[in-house]
Motif scaffolding. Structure first.
Motif, PDB file in Angstrom:
ATOM      1  N   ALA A  54       0.834  -1.195   0.000  1.00  0.00           N
ATOM      2  CA  ALA A  54       0.000   0.000   0.000  1.00  0.00           C
ATOM      3  C   ALA A  54       0.875   1.254   0.000  1.00  0.00           C
ATOM      4  CB  ALA A  54      -0.935  -0.001   1.202  1.00  0.00           C
ATOM      5  N   GLY A  55       0.298   2.332  -0.528  1.00  0.00           N
ATOM      6  CA  GLY A  55       1.021   3.595  -0.550  1.00  0.00           C
ATOM      7  C   GLY A  55       0.405   4.538  -1.556  1.00  0.00           C
ATOM      8  N   GLU A  56       1.098   5.623  -1.844  1.00  0.00           N
ATOM      9  CA  GLU A  56       0.605   6.588  -2.813  1.00  0.00           C
ATOM     10  C   GLU A  56       1.773   7.313  -3.478  1.00  0.00           C
ATOM     11  OE1 GLU A  56      -1.935   9.383  -0.870  1.00  0.00           O
ATOM     12  OE2 GLU A  56      -0.397  10.087   0.510  1.00  0.00           O
ATOM     13  N   MET A  57       1.510   7.824  -4.673  1.00  0.00           N
ATOM     14  CA  MET A  57       2.517   8.585  -5.405  1.00  0.00           C
ATOM     15  C   MET A  57       1.820   9.326  -6.542  1.00  0.00           C
ATOM     16  SD  MET A  57       4.479   5.689  -7.691  1.00  0.00           S
ATOM     17  CE  MET A  57       3.560   4.471  -8.639  1.00  0.00           C
ATOM     18  N   THR A  58       2.549  10.228  -7.178  1.00  0.00           N
ATOM     19  CA  THR A  58       2.066  10.871  -8.403  1.00  0.00           C
ATOM     20  C   THR A  58       3.121  10.682  -9.478  1.00  0.00           C
ATOM     21  OG1 THR A  58       3.026  13.099  -8.246  1.00  0.00           O
ATOM     22  CG2 THR A  58       1.062  12.660  -6.909  1.00  0.00           C
ATOM     23  N   LEU A  59       2.675  10.536 -10.722  1.00  0.00           N
ATOM     24  CA  LEU A  59       3.607  10.370 -11.821  1.00  0.00           C
ATOM     25  C   LEU A  59       3.019  11.000 -13.076  1.00  0.00           C
ATOM     26  CD1 LEU A  59       3.549   6.628 -12.951  1.00  0.00           C
ATOM     27  CD2 LEU A  59       1.881   7.614 -11.408  1.00  0.00           C
ATOM     28  N   PRO A  60       3.860  11.375 -14.057  1.00  0.00           N
ATOM     29  CA  PRO A  60       3.370  12.103 -15.238  1.00  0.00           C
ATOM     30  C   PRO A  60       2.217  11.389 -15.929  1.00  0.00           C
ATOM     31  CG  PRO A  60       5.767  12.065 -15.197  1.00  0.00           C
ATOM     32  CD  PRO A  60       5.305  11.138 -14.111  1.00  0.00           C
ATOM     33  N   ALA A  61       1.076  12.044 -15.969  1.00  0.00           N
ATOM     34  CA  ALA A  61      -0.147  11.403 -16.460  1.00  0.00           C
ATOM     35  C   ALA A  61      -0.031  11.004 -17.926  1.00  0.00           C
ATOM     36  CB  ALA A  61      -1.332  12.342 -16.250  1.00  0.00           C
ATOM     37  N   GLU A  62       0.413  11.917 -18.754  1.00  0.00           N
ATOM     38  CA  GLU A  62       0.450  11.651 -20.196  1.00  0.00           C
ATOM     39  C   GLU A  62       1.435  10.531 -20.527  1.00  0.00           C
ATOM     40  OE1 GLU A  62       1.823  14.281 -23.967  1.00  0.00           O
ATOM     41  OE2 GLU A  62       0.227  15.181 -22.741  1.00  0.00           O
ATOM     42  N   LYS A  63       2.618  10.570 -19.905  1.00  0.00           N
ATOM     43  CA  LYS A  63       3.630   9.543 -20.173  1.00  0.00           C
ATOM     44  C   LYS A  63       3.196   8.180 -19.652  1.00  0.00           C
ATOM     45  CE  LYS A  63       7.501  12.807 -20.030  1.00  0.00           C
ATOM     46  NZ  LYS A  63       8.703  13.238 -19.272  1.00  0.00           N
ATOM     47  N   PHE A  64       2.655   8.158 -18.435  1.00  0.00           N
ATOM     48  CA  PHE A  64       2.235   6.896 -17.822  1.00  0.00           C
ATOM     49  C   PHE A  64       1.122   6.246 -18.640  1.00  0.00           C
ATOM     50  CE2 PHE A  64      -0.175   4.771 -14.168  1.00  0.00           C
ATOM     51  CZ  PHE A  64       0.613   3.631 -14.215  1.00  0.00           C
ATOM     52  N   PHE A  65       0.147   7.044 -19.032  1.00  0.00           N
ATOM     53  CA  PHE A  65      -0.971   6.532 -19.825  1.00  0.00           C
ATOM     54  C   PHE A  65      -0.477   6.033 -21.180  1.00  0.00           C
ATOM     55  CE2 PHE A  65      -5.216   7.514 -22.035  1.00  0.00           C
ATOM     56  CZ  PHE A  65      -5.770   6.318 -21.637  1.00  0.00           C
ATOM     57  N   GLY A  66       0.419   6.802 -21.801  1.00  0.00           N
ATOM     58  CA  GLY A  66       0.950   6.406 -23.100  1.00  0.00           C
ATOM     59  C   GLY A  66       1.731   5.106 -23.042  1.00  0.00           C
ATOM     60  N   ILE A  67       2.532   4.935 -21.997  1.00  0.00           N
ATOM     61  CA  ILE A  67       3.299   3.700 -21.834  1.00  0.00           C
ATOM     62  C   ILE A  67       2.364   2.508 -21.657  1.00  0.00           C
ATOM     63  CG2 ILE A  67       4.820   2.441 -20.235  1.00  0.00           C
ATOM     64  CD1 ILE A  67       6.255   5.125 -19.738  1.00  0.00           C
ATOM     65  N   CYS A  68       1.390   2.646 -20.778  1.00  0.00           N
ATOM     66  CA  CYS A  68       0.487   1.525 -20.479  1.00  0.00           C
ATOM     67  C   CYS A  68      -0.303   1.084 -21.705  1.00  0.00           C
ATOM     68  CB  CYS A  68      -0.453   1.902 -19.334  1.00  0.00           C
ATOM     69  SG  CYS A  68       0.363   2.061 -17.723  1.00  0.00           S
TER      70      CYS A  68
ATOM     71  N   GLN B 180      10.883   8.969  -5.360  1.00  0.00           N
ATOM     72  CA  GLN B 180      11.256   9.904  -6.417  1.00  0.00           C
ATOM     73  C   GLN B 180      11.244   9.248  -7.793  1.00  0.00           C
ATOM     74  OE1 GLN B 180      15.084  11.364  -5.098  1.00  0.00           O
ATOM     75  NE2 GLN B 180      14.155  13.007  -3.898  1.00  0.00           N
ATOM     76  N   ARG B 181      11.108   7.948  -7.832  1.00  0.00           N
ATOM     77  CA  ARG B 181      11.080   7.207  -9.083  1.00  0.00           C
ATOM     78  C   ARG B 181       9.964   6.173  -9.055  1.00  0.00           C
ATOM     79  NH1 ARG B 181      13.933  10.648 -10.523  1.00  0.00           N
ATOM     80  NH2 ARG B 181      15.999  10.591 -11.524  1.00  0.00           N
ATOM     81  N   CYS B 182       9.414   5.937 -10.246  1.00  0.00           N
ATOM     82  CA  CYS B 182       8.416   4.884 -10.413  1.00  0.00           C
ATOM     83  C   CYS B 182       8.906   3.945 -11.498  1.00  0.00           C
ATOM     84  CB  CYS B 182       7.067   5.484 -10.800  1.00  0.00           C
ATOM     85  SG  CYS B 182       5.833   4.266 -11.304  1.00  0.00           S
ATOM     86  N   TYR B 183       8.807   2.636 -11.241  1.00  0.00           N
ATOM     87  CA  TYR B 183       9.241   1.633 -12.202  1.00  0.00           C
ATOM     88  C   TYR B 183       8.010   0.890 -12.730  1.00  0.00           C
ATOM     89  CZ  TYR B 183      13.542   2.652  -9.698  1.00  0.00           C
ATOM     90  OH  TYR B 183      14.606   3.302  -9.109  1.00  0.00           O
ATOM     91  N   ILE B 184       7.906   0.824 -14.027  1.00  0.00           N
ATOM     92  CA  ILE B 184       6.790   0.157 -14.692  1.00  0.00           C
ATOM     93  C   ILE B 184       7.361  -1.028 -15.468  1.00  0.00           C
ATOM     94  CG2 ILE B 184       4.857   0.431 -16.291  1.00  0.00           C
ATOM     95  CD1 ILE B 184       5.390   3.568 -15.798  1.00  0.00           C
ATOM     96  N   SER B 185       6.924  -2.224 -15.133  1.00  0.00           N
ATOM     97  CA  SER B 185       7.462  -3.430 -15.761  1.00  0.00           C
ATOM     98  C   SER B 185       6.341  -4.248 -16.388  1.00  0.00           C
ATOM     99  CB  SER B 185       8.194  -4.294 -14.724  1.00  0.00           C
ATOM    100  OG  SER B 185       9.203  -3.552 -14.069  1.00  0.00           O
ATOM    101  N   SER B 186       6.611  -4.750 -17.581  1.00  0.00           N
ATOM    102  CA  SER B 186       5.661  -5.626 -18.261  1.00  0.00           C
ATOM    103  C   SER B 186       6.438  -6.465 -19.260  1.00  0.00           C
ATOM    104  CB  SER B 186       4.583  -4.808 -18.981  1.00  0.00           C
ATOM    105  OG  SER B 186       3.659  -5.647 -19.634  1.00  0.00           O
ATOM    106  N   GLY B 187       6.440  -7.783 -19.058  1.00  0.00           N
ATOM    107  CA  GLY B 187       7.214  -8.640 -19.937  1.00  0.00           C
ATOM    108  C   GLY B 187       8.689  -8.301 -19.861  1.00  0.00           C
ATOM    109  N   LYS B 188       9.319  -8.058 -21.013  1.00  0.00           N
ATOM    110  CA  LYS B 188      10.736  -7.738 -21.063  1.00  0.00           C
ATOM    111  C   LYS B 188      11.004  -6.242 -20.944  1.00  0.00           C
ATOM    112  CE  LYS B 188      11.732 -11.703 -24.045  1.00  0.00           C
ATOM    113  NZ  LYS B 188      12.273 -12.158 -25.359  1.00  0.00           N
ATOM    114  N   GLY B 189       9.926  -5.444 -20.882  1.00  0.00           N
ATOM    115  CA  GLY B 189      10.096  -3.993 -20.832  1.00  0.00           C
ATOM    116  C   GLY B 189      10.092  -3.446 -19.424  1.00  0.00           C
ATOM    117  N   LYS B 190      10.929  -2.413 -19.197  1.00  0.00           N
ATOM    118  CA  LYS B 190      10.958  -1.736 -17.907  1.00  0.00           C
ATOM    119  C   LYS B 190      11.138  -0.245 -18.167  1.00  0.00           C
ATOM    120  CE  LYS B 190      12.870  -1.961 -13.243  1.00  0.00           C
ATOM    121  NZ  LYS B 190      13.794  -2.676 -12.316  1.00  0.00           N
ATOM    122  N   TYR B 191      10.302   0.553 -17.529  1.00  0.00           N
ATOM    123  CA  TYR B 191      10.299   1.997 -17.743  1.00  0.00           C
ATOM    124  C   TYR B 191      10.432   2.692 -16.394  1.00  0.00           C
ATOM    125  CZ  TYR B 191       8.246   0.327 -22.094  1.00  0.00           C
ATOM    126  OH  TYR B 191       8.008  -0.347 -23.267  1.00  0.00           O
ATOM    127  N   THR B 192      11.121   3.823 -16.380  1.00  0.00           N
ATOM    128  CA  THR B 192      11.316   4.590 -15.155  1.00  0.00           C
ATOM    129  C   THR B 192      10.800   6.011 -15.374  1.00  0.00           C
ATOM    130  OG1 THR B 192      13.302   3.319 -14.624  1.00  0.00           O
ATOM    131  CG2 THR B 192      12.985   5.392 -13.442  1.00  0.00           C
TER     132      THR B 192
END
Length: 381
Positions: free
Chosen positions: A67-81, A98-110
């Motif tokens: 559990a927790g909370e954070m904010t991250l760039p809306a346009e970039k996050f939506f576009g990546i997903c 200060q960083r968010c990591y998005i992982s899916s399959g072989k891809g990883k985004y920060t």
């Protein structure tokens, strides 16, 4: 914060709120999407301090890993997903938040993040008056009037939609000074008299939400609208899976008295088929330019009207349109786009009521019992 979620579900949840964010806002945090994660719920919030959208998404076991909370760039996050190839997405923040990591399959985004506790709230409903209206009725009100709102005007109140409540009558009104749209609906119970002006961004957002909600609900389902002196509050329940809250700061100002604008005493009346007129306008408007946007309607005979257009290059188009016309002959020029926008929200036979080539023209649908009324100001030829 650590979240493992189905990609399509996350995209759907974000799509309902992300348009409230502003990628060019002077406050960097309002360019972000706020995520709040608990064991049972993921809450997504986007805001520009004029309109705030919050989506409370019910989640199952195994989705919330921390559990927790954070904010991250809306346009970039939506576009990546939207472009991720795998079904599941892992979203987690580092220990410094200060960083968010998005992982899916072989891809990883920060992505860089900003503290969630700095994300401002537009306000909470207090002492609001609430009305109940059918989902289909509310969507129809917006559809039949929104197009007539001004997009940019120093008279800021014209960039919004007037909602007027009086007893069992709910009326929506929009105008940009060149055209006026009025739509009425009857409520199931009496309410105190209220007038509010909803900003254009909130009107557009609410229309999109109602359209999405209609896919999982019945048009007779009830929507609750709450008003205070400053805010509009709307709650929409998407089949118990998501609950959307829309909060909008109302526009201050005195909206024009639309009743005084609606003309009476017309003695020149033309009735024609909407689809036939729209088809003619589409063809005629090929010659229209920014400097020559007009179309001329000439009513000289009881059964036929002449529709014509010309431009500065001296190109000309003329077509005959079947009509039922009564009264003295008259020739009226309209901005073609304004006239067609009115016709596009109507069906069947349309009635034009005119007095003078420069006087306001009243337009409505035959048999509609004046549930929708439109004014288009003629152009000077």
């Amino acid at each position: 914060m650590k979240l493992l979620i189905n990609r399509d579900l996350l995209i759907k949840a974000m799509s309902l709120v992300v348009e409230a964010s502003d990628s060019r806002h002077r406050m960097p945090i309002l360019r972000n999407l706020k995520l709040t994660l608990t064991p049972n719920q993921l809450t997504l919030t986007a805001s520009d301090l004029e309109v705030e959208l919050t989506n409370h998404l019910v989640i199952g076991e195994g989705v919330c890993l921390e559990a927790g909370e954070m904010t991250l760039p809306a346009e970039k996050f939506f576009g990546i997903c939207k472009l991720l190839p795998e079904e599941m997405v892992l979203v987690e923040s580092d220990k410094t938040a200060q960083r968010c990591y998005i992982s899916s399959g072989k891809g990883k985004y920060t992505l860089s993040t900003l503290p969630a506790h700095d994300f401002p709230s537009i306000g909470e409903p207090e002492g609001q008056q609430a009305i109940k209206v059918g989902l289909g009725a509310l969507f129809s009100l917006i559809k039949h009037t929104r197009f007539a709102m001004a997009t940019q005007d120093v008279r800021h109140y014209l960039t919004g939609l007037l909602l007027e409540i009086e007893a069992q009558n709910l009326t929506a009104v929009a105008t940009d000074g060149h055209r006026l749209a009025v739509a009425h609906r009857v409520l199931d119970e009496d309410y105190a008299q209220t007038k509010v002006i909803i900003p254009g961004k909130a009107v557009g957002g609410l229309e999109r939400l109602l359209l999405d909600l209609a896919k999982v609900s019945h048009e007779d389902d009830i929507v609750s609208l709450g008003f205070t002196e400053e805010f509009l509050y709307v709650t929409l329940n998407f089949a118990g899976e998501m609950v959307i809250h829309l909060t909008a700061r109302l526009i201050e100002g005195k909206f024009p008295d639309y009743r005084r604008v609606l003309p009476v005493g017309h003695d020149k009346i033309a009735i024609f088929n909407k689809d036939e007129m729209v088809s003619v306008l589409r063809r005629i408007s090929v010659l229209n330019t920014k400097d020559s946007p007009g179309v001329i309607l000439s009513f000289n005979e009881p059964q036929v009207a002449q529709v014509s257009s010309n431009n500065r290059e001296q190109d000309e188009a003329v077509e005959d349109l079947p009509v039922n016309f009564t009264g003295e002959a008259i020739e009226v020029s309209f901005n073609e786009a304004y006239l067609r926008a009115v016709l596009n929200v109507l069906e069947g036979d349309i009635r034009l009521e005119m007095v003078h080539p420069t006087s306001p023209t009243l337009i409505y649908q035959v048999g509609d019992d004046h549930a929708h009324q439109y004014i288009v100001m003629p152009m000077r030829v």
